[in-house]
Design a protein around this motif. Structure first.
Motif, PDB file in Angstrom:
ATOM      1  N   SER A 184       0.830  -1.213   0.000  1.00 35.78           N
ATOM      2  CA  SER A 184       0.000   0.000   0.000  1.00 35.78           C
ATOM      3  C   SER A 184       0.862   1.260   0.000  1.00 35.78           C
ATOM      4  CB  SER A 184      -0.932  -0.003   1.211  1.00 35.78           C
ATOM      5  OG  SER A 184      -0.202  -0.013   2.426  1.00 35.78           O
ATOM      6  N   ASP A 185       1.990   1.228   0.713  1.00 33.40           N
ATOM      7  CA  ASP A 185       2.887   2.390   0.731  1.00 33.40           C
ATOM      8  C   ASP A 185       3.479   2.645  -0.645  1.00 33.40           C
ATOM      9  OD1 ASP A 185       2.359   2.622   3.385  1.00 33.40           O
ATOM     10  OD2 ASP A 185       4.309   1.921   4.088  1.00 33.40           O
ATOM     11  N   LEU A 186       3.772   1.563  -1.380  1.00 31.89           N
ATOM     12  CA  LEU A 186       4.308   1.706  -2.729  1.00 31.89           C
ATOM     13  C   LEU A 186       3.299   2.394  -3.640  1.00 31.89           C
ATOM     14  CD1 LEU A 186       6.445   1.116  -4.889  1.00 31.89           C
ATOM     15  CD2 LEU A 186       5.414  -1.147  -5.166  1.00 31.89           C
ATOM     16  N   LYS A 187       2.053   1.977  -3.559  1.00 34.62           N
ATOM     17  CA  LYS A 187       1.015   2.596  -4.388  1.00 34.62           C
ATOM     18  C   LYS A 187       0.842   4.067  -4.027  1.00 34.62           C
ATOM     19  CE  LYS A 187      -1.564  -1.708  -5.077  1.00 34.62           C
ATOM     20  NZ  LYS A 187      -2.824  -2.441  -4.805  1.00 34.62           N
ATOM     21  N   ARG A 188       0.865   4.376  -2.726  1.00 34.14           N
ATOM     22  CA  ARG A 188       0.699   5.765  -2.312  1.00 34.14           C
ATOM     23  C   ARG A 188       1.890   6.609  -2.761  1.00 34.14           C
ATOM     24  NH1 ARG A 188       0.159   4.913   2.489  1.00 34.14           N
ATOM     25  NH2 ARG A 188       2.258   5.341   3.233  1.00 34.14           N
ATOM     26  N   ALA A 189       3.097   6.053  -2.650  1.00 35.68           N
ATOM     27  CA  ALA A 189       4.288   6.795  -3.080  1.00 35.68           C
ATOM     28  C   ALA A 189       4.226   7.090  -4.568  1.00 35.68           C
ATOM     29  CB  ALA A 189       5.551   6.002  -2.735  1.00 35.68           C
ATOM     30  N   GLU A 190       3.788   6.101  -5.370  1.00 30.78           N
ATOM     31  CA  GLU A 190       3.663   6.324  -6.808  1.00 30.78           C
ATOM     32  C   GLU A 190       2.616   7.389  -7.110  1.00 30.78           C
ATOM     33  OE1 GLU A 190       2.699   2.443  -8.138  1.00 30.78           O
ATOM     34  OE2 GLU A 190       4.780   1.830  -8.431  1.00 30.78           O
ATOM     35  N   THR A 191       1.485   7.305  -6.415  1.00 32.32           N
ATOM     36  CA  THR A 191       0.414   8.279  -6.637  1.00 32.32           C
ATOM     37  C   THR A 191       0.869   9.686  -6.287  1.00 32.32           C
ATOM     38  OG1 THR A 191      -1.220   6.572  -6.121  1.00 32.32           O
ATOM     39  CG2 THR A 191      -1.968   8.859  -6.054  1.00 32.32           C
TER      40      THR A 191
END
Length: 735
Positions: A184-191
């Motif tokens: 989830s942190d990876l997705k948020r960082a990308e966003t």
């Protein structure tokens, strides 16, 4: 090779783009699921041959069950009479059995879940280590067949325990949550990073079409690497954390390489070349530098492959692959895109930005970076001394570095596994979930070796004194005995580490006889991790120095400049270490960054961060040295070449560093302590290296060295004449 790439881009651009589009779609479809396929285990941070891992496997073979309790439930005492916790009465489980009904219920619920193997609770055993100091909480320890079963069991019982005050943790639960939060942190960082990168790229690349290029290169490199990781995972298990590094590094290197190629392409166009000639010359100069850079970065990161820890070698695999993929996309796909776009590369750009791009593409001796280089080289010794002293002062806190193991404490304070871990540390006399385990192997029955085991238990208690209590020994089957010690303090406490070393020294004593003694547990896990990293670090450093120094020599033809670059890289790493101690160990800016210090830094993550910082420092050094060498090959003196090289790369390196800091710095939003540490540490290292080191220290040192900067022994000069990078006039003649 460069000539072939030039012909491919200039004569077959459409074919290249068609094949690239198909490859991208296939890689995206097949590679994207890797984020859910890769997992993490506590063993990711261990050498499989470590003694604590041998002890775990011995227990699992003897019992057919998990060697450790992966679930720890903190259960408050029932307050049926309203008596406050810690007071004699119903609220104290030690004085009234009725207060343990909550623990009985939790044990019953967990025992009914799939994969259940065994449990340990106070109502059944009355072990004092399962009760908090004030008697207000009891600990229920449960073992399941696998970590996945532990996570499923916790998710099933959590709704049934809502509102009861029960908190669920343990190693299995903690690492399952780390898995989920990492994704989830990876997705948020990308966003978060992509829109910011697009806006900054629009300003740096001076056009919307041009601004899309780094995201194209970075995204293409990332999805190809994801596909390769999925394939490699079938043969050698990889850690989920490699996905984070691939994403951040892929975006960062995509930005670096596309910016370097595009700026040189525009520079050639400004010099009067047509599109095909500009692409050819760009690949002969900037393209060759990108090739050297990608090989150097990949080679530097590949030094992580020597470590037996899955966390580190996964990072080495992912980092090396994404560096090579970013270089390949920049040399094959990006030139074809530039040919296909032609003059439309400057489309959707305001007139003011187009004029700025034109000025930036033209050589000048009035630019800011040219004047800065001249100013630095007027007093090179003084500048080098002052800058070096300032950086060393910032690096000094690294001498106070403390190490801490990777456990539930890397999760945020709102996480139940971390709350359970902290409660066990502060509210319980001993942490019943973190035992020291002595495994004795020998003999074929319960009676054989019983005297040896009893003697070892007495000896262990004498060694431990008041620091730990020794429980009764157990025969597990297949000639395996187990002795458990319950230590006081945390698993990383110095006293517990000393105790482990003393217990392991018993293996060579006559009292052990022909039996094999293995000492495992949480503290042994920490000791073995440090030993594995320490024993493999010299080889990793040797590979790092040989690979980066070797590529820099092939590029510059000098043995002095690689030595300067290695020294500067080490200084950057030292400064990053000092800042990490100030921020993550001492807690400065912790409220701003949203974390709670855990008393130290996790060692395997530190190794990764230092290698990444070293590799990226080399990357920026390659850009600067390549342009300086080109100017020097064109007949300029060293000082003039440094000024011209800094003028041509200063803005590029600074802009690339800014964009990279956004890409990798987005991980500072992670809820995982060491992912946040990686994002902040890498961003700080890149920022310092691209500004202070490249703009002040390197020009000062080269200005001081003068023509001596290009010295190399005669045999090495002959070697470089055959295989080295040649730009400028010599490069044109060779072309």
């Amino acid at each position: 090779m460069i000539a072939r790439l030039s012909r491919l881009a200039t004569h077959h651009a459409r074919r290249v783009l068609t094949v690239a589009g198909v490859v991208f779609l296939l890689a995206a479809v097949l590679g994207a699921p890797v984020t859910s396929i890769l997992k993490t285990e506590s063993s990711d941070f261990q050498d499989p041959a470590a003694q604590n891992q041998q002890a775990l496997r011995a227990i699992e073979r003897a019992t057919g069950q998990s060697a450790s309790f992966g679930v720890a439930a903190l259960v408050p005492a029932d307050q049926t009479s309203g008596a406050p916790p810690g007071k004699p009465g119903v609220g104290d489980v030690r004085t009234n059995p009725a207060a343990t009904r909550g623990a009985v219920r939790v044990a019953s619920l967990l025992a009914g879940q799939r994969g259940f193997q065994r449990l340990l609770d106070y109502p059944a055993t009355h072990l004092p280590q399962l009760v908090s100091r004030d008697g207000s909480e009891t600990l229920v320890l449960v073992a399941f067949a696998t970590r996945e079963r532990s996570a499923e069991a916790v998710e099933h019982v959590r709704p049934q325990l809502a509102g009861s005050g029960v908190r669920l943790g343990g190693n299995d639960v903690a690492f399952s949550e780390i898995n989920e939060r990492t994704t989830s942190d990876l997705k948020r960082a990308e966003t978060l990073a992509f829109p910011i990168l697009l806006l900054l790229s629009f300003w740096v690349f001076r056009g919307l079409v041009a601004a899309a290029l780094p995201l194209l290169v970075g995204g293409f490199a990332i999805v190809i690497t994801f596909l390769l990781l999925r394939v490699i995972d079938q043969f050698a298990g990889l850690s989920i954390f490699a996905v984070n590094l691939v994403t951040g590094l892929g975006l960062g290197l995509g930005i670096d390489y596309s910016l370097f190629v595009l700026s040189r392409y525009r520079e050639e166009l400004a010099g009067g070349a047509d599109t095909r000639a500009a692409i050819t010359r760009t690949l002969q100069t900037a393209g060759r530098t990108v090739l050297y850079s990608s090989l150097t970065v990949a080679g530097a990161l590949s030094c992580l492959l020597v470590f037996p820890l899955r966390f580190l070698y996964s990072m080495g695999v992912g980092g090396a692959l994404v560096a090579l993929c970013a270089g390949g996309v920049s040399l094959i796909v990006l030139p074809a895109v530039l040919v296909a776009l032609g003059p439309r590369i400057n489309a959707l750009a305001p007139a003011r930005l187009q004029r700025s791009a034109t000025r930036a593409a033209q050589a000048t001796e009035r630019g800011l970076w040219f004047r800065l280089a001249r100013a630095v080289m007027r007093r090179p010794g003084l500048v080098a001394l002052a800058t070096g002293a300032a950086l060393l002062a910032v690096a000094l806190p690294a001498l106070q570095l403390e190490l801490t193991p990777a456990d539930a404490h890397v999760l945020p304070t709102s996480s139940q596994p971390r709350q359970v871990a902290e409660a066990l540390t502060h509210d319980f006399a001993v942490d019943g979930s973190q035992t020291i385990t002595m495994v004795v192997q020998g003999g074929r029955g319960a009676d054989h070796g019983a005297q040896t085991v009893a003697g070892l238990a007495r000896r262990a208690q004498q060694m431990a004194g008041t620091d730990a209590s020794v429980g009764p020994s157990r025969y597990l089957g297949r000639g395996v005995w187990e002795i458990e010690l319950l230590p006081r303090g945390t698993d990383g406490a110095p006293a517990n580490q000393r105790l482990i070393k003393r217990l392991r020294a018993l293996a060579g004593r006559p009292s052990v006889g022909s039996s094999t003694l293995l000492v495992g547990g949480a503290t042994a896990w920490f000791i073995d991790q440090k030993a594995a990293i320490r024993s493999h670090t010299p080889l990793a450093l040797l590979i790092l120095a040989l690979v980066t120094g070797g590529f820099l020599f092939l590029m510059t033809g000098s043995v002095v400049l690689p030595a300067v670059a290695l020294t500067m890289n080490l200084l950057t790493v030292a400064v990053a270490a000092g800042l990490l101690v100030l921020i993550f160990q001492d807690g400065h800016f912790s409220s701003l960054l949203g974390f709670t210090p855990i008393g130290g830094l996790e060692e395997s993550n530190l190794v990764l961060l230092f290698v990444v910082a070293f590799a990226l420092s080399t990357d920026y050094g390659v850009f600067l040295f390549a342009r300086i060498k080109e100017a020097h090959d064109d007949g300029l003196s060293t000082r003039d070449a440094v000024a011209v090289g800094l003028e041509r790369t200063g803005r590029l390196v600074t802009a690339a560093a800014l964009l990279f800091c956004v890409a990798i710095g987005a991980f500072a939003t992670s809820h995982i302590f060491f992912i946040k540490q990686l994002g902040v540490g890498a961003a700080l290292a890149v920022a310092i290296d691209a500004t202070v080191v490249r703009a002040l220290l390197v020009p000062a040192l080269m200005g001081r060295l003068g023509e001596r900067a290009w010295w190399a022994p005669r045999p090495l000069r002959r070697l470089h004449a055959r295989v080295g990078l040649r730009d400028g006039v010599l490069g044109q003649a060779a072309a």
